[in-house]
Design a protein around this motif. Sequence first.
Motif, PDB file in Angstrom:
ATOM      1  N   PHE A 243      -6.967  -0.989  12.967  1.00  0.00           N
ATOM      2  CA  PHE A 243      -7.544  -2.038  12.141  1.00  0.00           C
ATOM      3  C   PHE A 243      -7.871  -1.514  10.740  1.00  0.00           C
ATOM      4  CE2 PHE A 243     -11.306  -4.578  10.813  1.00  0.00           C
ATOM      5  CZ  PHE A 243     -10.675  -5.808  10.755  1.00  0.00           C
ATOM      6  N   VAL A 244      -8.530  -0.352  10.697  1.00  0.00           N
ATOM      7  CA  VAL A 244      -8.892   0.262   9.419  1.00  0.00           C
ATOM      8  C   VAL A 244      -7.643   0.583   8.607  1.00  0.00           C
ATOM      9  CG1 VAL A 244      -9.943   2.310   8.352  1.00  0.00           C
ATOM     10  CG2 VAL A 244     -11.049   1.206  10.306  1.00  0.00           C
ATOM     11  N   TYR A 245      -6.661   1.156   9.297  1.00  0.00           N
ATOM     12  CA  TYR A 245      -5.420   1.548   8.625  1.00  0.00           C
ATOM     13  C   TYR A 245      -4.695   0.329   8.072  1.00  0.00           C
ATOM     14  CZ  TYR A 245      -1.135   4.226   7.879  1.00  0.00           C
ATOM     15  OH  TYR A 245      -0.059   4.843   7.317  1.00  0.00           O
ATOM     16  N   PHE A 246      -4.707  -0.731   8.822  1.00  0.00           N
ATOM     17  CA  PHE A 246      -4.054  -1.980   8.452  1.00  0.00           C
ATOM     18  C   PHE A 246      -4.676  -2.534   7.157  1.00  0.00           C
ATOM     19  CE2 PHE A 246      -3.644  -6.658   8.958  1.00  0.00           C
ATOM     20  CZ  PHE A 246      -2.256  -6.726   8.980  1.00  0.00           C
ATOM     21  N   ILE A 247      -5.993  -2.555   7.118  1.00  0.00           N
ATOM     22  CA  ILE A 247      -6.716  -3.018   5.936  1.00  0.00           C
ATOM     23  C   ILE A 247      -6.329  -2.153   4.728  1.00  0.00           C
ATOM     24  CG2 ILE A 247      -9.016  -3.307   4.897  1.00  0.00           C
ATOM     25  CD1 ILE A 247      -8.824  -5.220   7.105  1.00  0.00           C
ATOM     26  N   TYR A 248      -6.324  -0.824   4.973  1.00  0.00           N
ATOM     27  CA  TYR A 248      -6.001   0.134   3.909  1.00  0.00           C
ATOM     28  C   TYR A 248      -4.616  -0.153   3.334  1.00  0.00           C
ATOM     29  CZ  TYR A 248      -4.347   4.636   2.047  1.00  0.00           C
ATOM     30  OH  TYR A 248      -3.787   5.614   1.268  1.00  0.00           O
ATOM     31  N   ILE A 250      -2.823  -2.924   3.514  1.00  0.00           N
ATOM     32  CA  ILE A 250      -2.791  -4.238   2.850  1.00  0.00           C
ATOM     33  C   ILE A 250      -3.346  -4.125   1.431  1.00  0.00           C
ATOM     34  CG2 ILE A 250      -3.811  -6.558   2.856  1.00  0.00           C
ATOM     35  CD1 ILE A 250      -1.769  -6.365   4.970  1.00  0.00           C
ATOM     36  N   ILE A 251      -4.511  -3.437   1.325  1.00  0.00           N
ATOM     37  CA  ILE A 251      -5.131  -3.295   0.001  1.00  0.00           C
ATOM     38  C   ILE A 251      -4.211  -2.516  -0.926  1.00  0.00           C
ATOM     39  CG2 ILE A 251      -7.063  -2.216  -1.255  1.00  0.00           C
ATOM     40  CD1 ILE A 251      -8.842  -2.849   1.119  1.00  0.00           C
ATOM     41  N   LYS A 252      -3.651  -1.403  -0.414  1.00  0.00           N
ATOM     42  CA  LYS A 252      -2.823  -0.529  -1.232  1.00  0.00           C
ATOM     43  C   LYS A 252      -1.596  -1.277  -1.779  1.00  0.00           C
ATOM     44  CE  LYS A 252      -0.816   4.044  -0.944  1.00  0.00           C
ATOM     45  NZ  LYS A 252      -0.424   5.112  -0.024  1.00  0.00           N
ATOM     46  N   ASN A 254      -0.945  -4.663  -1.784  1.00  0.00           N
ATOM     47  CA  ASN A 254      -1.107  -5.972  -2.424  1.00  0.00           C
ATOM     48  C   ASN A 254      -2.044  -5.982  -3.622  1.00  0.00           C
ATOM     49  OD1 ASN A 254       0.693  -7.272  -0.772  1.00  0.00           O
ATOM     50  ND2 ASN A 254      -0.858  -7.634   0.794  1.00  0.00           N
TER      51      ASN A 254
END
Length: 316
Positions: A243-248, A250-252, A254
């Motif tokens: 989950f954390v990696y996914f957020i990371y 996405i942010i990176k 987009n």
Amino acid sequence: MKKISIIIPAYNEEEALPYLYERLSKLMEQVNNYEFEILFINDGSKDNTLNIIKDLRKKDERICYVNFSRNFGKEIAMIAGLDYAKGDCAIFMDADLQDPPELIPELIKYWEEGYDDVYARRKTRAGETFFKKFTSKMYYKVLQNLTRIEIQKDTGDFRLLDRRCVNALRKLRESQRCSKSMFSWIGYNKKEVLYDRDPRIAGKTKWNYKKLVDLAIDGITSFTTSPLRISTYISIPTFLTLFVYFIYVIIKSNIINEPIQAFQATILLILFFSGIQIMLIGIIGEYLGRIFNETKNRPLYFVDEYNGEKETNEIK
Ligand code: UDP
Ligand code: MG
């Protein structure tokens, strides 16, 4: 007079039997206020064990034997012993004199005091390698941590069981057996007696590490389903990380608009998770295998003869 059954599983023990009989007859002379039955379970021995037992029976009526149709393993030999024992109590003993018969009077003493399960705990274990001692210690630790029922440490199968324990154990007819955990599971009044374990008197040990690992796995899986929960415990941090990696990511990609260099991470993750998956499938397979074996519902063993009488396997 009360009757005591001494149950002795024997597999290729021709060298040890003469010593064993000598020590046992000394014991029976000494403890003369009981009737004895010495019940050998010949577990498909390929040497002269059966003939030696038969000769002993000609000399001494107290010797009884069950001859298996093939080798079924010690655990099964033990339940057969319980099935055929006629005594008011039963004592398990190895054929190789690693369990000193001289301890039996003490076991009987506590039985007479009202204990149902008097087990002998090893103070020392002569003639065993450091590695075997170490692995056995670790095994007890793991088994104990996995279950709520108390397991006796450093205890083999050398113990005295009252008739009601014998009958209780006879009701547990699962095919992949681990007597050690069953003794604990049935409960009743237990009493510990300490002794020094002797080295084998003659012949070679029938155990190898494959057999021991098998027994260890059977012990754990027959006793508790908590390994099934390992998947839950592993999956929680796994999903959190994901989950954390996914957020990371996405942010990176987009918001910061940087390209993702992901192939190394991907390979590592694939290796990591396929490793976990294989392990978990293995655990599920463990239990599936047990379900498979139990649902077959086969008899635990087949007997060739009992005290010279041929078993016909007739259906009653
Ligand atoms: N035994 C048996 N069937 C087997 C293996 C062993 O009945 O397939 C018996 C063996 O004859 C002995 C007891 O189980 O009386 C303990 O075996 P062993 O001494 O080889 O094991 P260890 O003491 O080294 O753990
Ligand atoms: Mg032994």
